[in-house]
Scaffold this active site. Structure first.
Site, mmCIF file in Angstrom:
data_model
loop_
_atom_site.group_PDB
_atom_site.id
_atom_site.type_symbol
_atom_site.label_atom_id
_atom_site.label_comp_id
_atom_site.label_asym_id
_atom_site.label_seq_id
_atom_site.Cartn_x
_atom_site.Cartn_y
_atom_site.Cartn_z
ATOM 1 N N HIS A 390 -59.414 -26.527 -6.377
ATOM 2 C CA HIS A 390 -59.662 -25.088 -6.188
ATOM 3 C C HIS A 390 -58.370 -24.357 -5.823
ATOM 4 O O HIS A 390 -57.978 -23.387 -6.477
ATOM 5 C CB HIS A 390 -60.716 -24.905 -5.089
ATOM 6 C CG HIS A 390 -61.055 -23.482 -4.776
ATOM 7 N ND1 HIS A 390 -62.210 -22.877 -5.198
ATOM 8 C CD2 HIS A 390 -60.390 -22.533 -4.058
ATOM 9 C CE1 HIS A 390 -62.248 -21.631 -4.774
ATOM 10 N NE2 HIS A 390 -61.146 -21.399 -4.065
ATOM 11 N N GLU A 391 -57.708 -24.834 -4.770
ATOM 12 C CA GLU A 391 -56.509 -24.150 -4.294
ATOM 13 C C GLU A 391 -55.348 -24.286 -5.283
ATOM 14 O O GLU A 391 -54.532 -23.367 -5.419
ATOM 15 C CB GLU A 391 -56.104 -24.663 -2.910
ATOM 16 C CG GLU A 391 -57.156 -24.438 -1.831
ATOM 17 C CD GLU A 391 -57.588 -22.987 -1.656
ATOM 18 O OE1 GLU A 391 -56.858 -22.081 -2.109
ATOM 19 O OE2 GLU A 391 -58.673 -22.759 -1.091
ATOM 20 N N HIS A 394 -55.691 -21.538 -7.799
ATOM 21 C CA HIS A 394 -55.041 -20.323 -7.305
ATOM 22 C C HIS A 394 -53.522 -20.414 -7.487
ATOM 23 O O HIS A 394 -52.866 -19.477 -7.941
ATOM 24 C CB HIS A 394 -55.318 -20.149 -5.807
ATOM 25 C CG HIS A 394 -56.679 -19.653 -5.470
ATOM 26 N ND1 HIS A 394 -57.235 -18.530 -6.037
ATOM 27 C CD2 HIS A 394 -57.592 -20.120 -4.581
ATOM 28 C CE1 HIS A 394 -58.437 -18.329 -5.509
ATOM 29 N NE2 HIS A 394 -58.673 -19.286 -4.637
ATOM 30 N N HIS A 397 -52.336 -20.116 -11.042
ATOM 31 C CA HIS A 397 -52.525 -18.718 -11.453
ATOM 32 C C HIS A 397 -51.347 -17.870 -10.958
ATOM 33 O O HIS A 397 -50.746 -17.097 -11.718
ATOM 34 C CB HIS A 397 -53.847 -18.206 -10.884
ATOM 35 C CG HIS A 397 -54.300 -16.890 -11.428
ATOM 36 N ND1 HIS A 397 -55.488 -16.294 -11.037
ATOM 37 C CD2 HIS A 397 -53.747 -16.036 -12.329
ATOM 38 C CE1 HIS A 397 -55.638 -15.151 -11.678
ATOM 39 N NE2 HIS A 397 -54.587 -14.966 -12.455
#
Length: 599
Positions: A390-391, A394, A397
């Site tokens: 998940h992190e 980020h 991105h």
């Protein structure tokens, strides 16, 4: 279950810490850079009254602003990351305060920007673009300012609002100090009488224990302390709502929701559509709650029974090295270019891995320009593997947007912030299911997938509805006391979980431990992002290279277009309820598979 021992920061090996020295080698280097950055205040102020002078003047102002952005980026990330390493260290709290004060000074010095951009007439601006062709790079920046003409005040009024910025941040600062630095919880006790420390980092692992005595003890321990501080927490949240309303009124917005979403170019109807679509999809949620109660063999399902896996006897525990290997395999559908960035992050100090005393709880990614910084509190659970991907979603991105966009367009807006992270989670789940033949382990994984839907699509929408209702209460002048907040929060839990859930009185206090209520209408984007990510992950797995190309284009887009347009380019339209409805249908189908596996 052995008690979890939390080390001091100094006892954590360097290989498990992020490379903070990539920003500044020492605190003294940071202080030198801070002193130099203060020179931007008069340099910015020197443009007051001059933005309408010529195209070249306007261009040089934006170029100066870009340089400031890059210098300030390193300053703020160093101070905040060091403070989060151990929230008890006063020196780093002061560094955060210093950089916050500088931000306010800079905002005040540049408060003329918006009024002066609005004062330039269309013909003059067209001439400026002809005179200084490089100004075209900032056309979208200028257009976004001019679009919000009705909400911009005079030069002096803008300066006053900017000067109030540090004060407006106080509720969040107070909450962080209360929750992360000051609150201490009694130990939880398991069925054998063994004691277990309760912290923000250990709470969820304790709630995942098959020992129901331990789960209830941890639940009671946590909320007994929040109950003692309920009035302080309510006053802090009330202050947050009042400062949001002050700024919304000052800028002539009809509501705080309109004010918050306008900055991201998101129609407030998308927020309300989300809540409405989830309300229409309560049936699968109620069905899941009933299934969970039956699978756990309970007469009553309590709030402290929500996190324990419903499939016993499946030991899914991972070292951090194993978690990284799984991440690389799961994200392989995104292509070798993506995996190369992921390996770079793993190898070069992007991640602060384990909990230590005083460390900020939870997890996040901070997209510094030098490279992203990812905070984890890794315990080795399946959840922690999902948190890692998940992190890193980020982080990558941020990395791609920083690499591919000019400085002015690197920061993506929060509406799309959760899409990349959640798409990674969906790909991880698809990978784990694809390599799992054992019927029991497959059921365990599907339970985890179901929990993602419950925890993200439904729970975050419930948070979003709570936040909206508390803002509306504030706007109507109603008291947001601890009693009022607890009553509202408990009623929402009853509505979202349905008749098969015992909504314990303690859960009415949960709002007091949710930091995202200080992020100004952030939480709804977890739910919209999850729905978008489910759609995108399925397109990537179904179509391969073309879908990956579109998706990486989205990740590289920064804020070069409005977020709904960026997502459409990747293949999903969040202006319609379709992604929400499709996701809840998938949730329903997974419940059916779970029932069949465990029949």
């Amino acid at each position: 279950m052995e008690p979890i021992r939390i080390p001091a920061r100094a006892d954590v090996p360097d290989k498990d810490k992020w490379a903070i020295h990539d920003l500044f080698a020492t605190d003294d280097d940071w202080r030198t850079a801070l002193a130099a950055a203060k020179e931007y205040v008069p340099r910015i102020a020197a443009y007051r009254g001059r933005l309408g002078e010529s195209g070249e003047t306007l261009l040089s102002f934006f170029q100066l602003d870009d340089a400031l952005t890059l210098d300030f980026d390193a300053l703020v990330h160093y101070a905040q990351r060091k403070s989060d390493e151990d929230t008890r260290v006063a020196a780093y709290q002061e560094m955060v305060s210093q950089v916050t004060r500088l931000a306010v000074e800079l905002q005040s010095a540049g408060a003329f920007e918006t009024p002066e951009l609005l004062a330039i007439d269309d013909d003059t601006l067209a001439r400026f673009y002809r005179e200084a062709p490089a100004l075209e790079n900032y056309r979208l920046v200028i257009d976004r300012v001019r679009r919000r003409r009705d909400h911009v005040l005079s030069d002096k009024e803008e300066a006053l609002l900017a000067a109030a910025g540090e004060m407006a941040a106080s509720p969040d600062d107070i909450y962080s100090m209360l929750a992360d630095a000051d609150l201490r919880f009694p130990d939880a006790v398991d069925r054998d009488g063994k004691r277990h420390p309760v912290t923000h980092g250990t709470y969820i692992p304790l709630m995942q224990s098959y020992d129901r005595t331990l789960r209830k003890s941890a639940f009671d321990a946590l909320y007994s302390v929040y109950g003692q501080f309920r009035n302080t927490a309510a006053a802090t949240l009330s202050a947050q709502m009042k400062q949001l309303l002050f700024f919304a009124n000052a800028r002539r917005y009809p509501s705080t929701l309109d004010a918050a979403l306008d900055g991201n170019e998101v129609d407030p109807q998308i927020y309300r559509n989300l809540i409405d679509a989830v309300h229409r999809s309560f049936a699968p949620m109620y069905r899941y709650v009933g299934l969970r109660r039956r699978l756990l063999g309970l007469d009553e399902l309590h709030m402290y029974d929500l996190y324990v896996p419903v499939v016993e006897g499946v030991d899914m525990h991972f070292t951090f090295d194993e978690a990284k290997e799984i991440a690389l395999k799961a994200l392989a559908p995104l292509g070798e270019d993506y995996l190369a960035i992921l390996r770079e992050g793993f190898a070069n100090g992007w991640i602060d891995v384990y909990e230590n005393e005083g460390k900020r709880s939870g997890a996040y990614s901070a997209g510094a320009r030098v490279h992203p910084y990812v905070l984890l509190n890794f315990k080795g659970t399946l959840d922690d593997v999902f948190t890692l991907v998940h992190e890193m979603g980020h982080a990558i991105h941020s990395y791609l947007s920083n690499k591919n966009q000019p400085t002015a367009y690197q920061d993506y807006v929060i509406f799309v912030a959760e899409v990349a992270s959640t798409c990674n989670e969906a790909l991880l789940m698809e990978y784990l299911l694809s390599v799992t033949e054992d019927k029991k382990q497959r059921a365990y994984l599907i339970n985890h997938f179901l929990e993602q839907f419950r925890g993200t699509l439904y729970r975050q929408t419930m948070f979003a509805e709570f936040e909206l209702k508390v803002n509306e209460m504030t706007q109507r002048g109603e008291g947001t006391t601890a009693e009022a907040l607890c009553a509202l929060y408990k009623q929402l839990n009853e509505q979202y979980f349905g008749p098969d859930m015992v909504v314990d009185d303690e859960i009415a206090l949960e709002w007091a431990r949710i930091p995202h209520f200080y992020y100004d209408y952030y939480v709804y984007q977890y739910a919209t992002g999850y729905a978008a990510a489910i759609a995108l992950s399925r397109r990537i797995l179904r179509e391969g290279a073309p879908a990956v190309r579109d998706y990486l284009g989205f990740l590289s887009g920064g804020c070069s277009a409005d977020p709904v347009t960026l997502l459409r380019g990747a293949g999903v339209d969040m202006a319609t309820p379709a992604p929400i409805e499709d996701a809840t249908r998938l949730f329903d189908s997974l419940i059916t598979e779970m029932e069949q596996l465990l029949a």
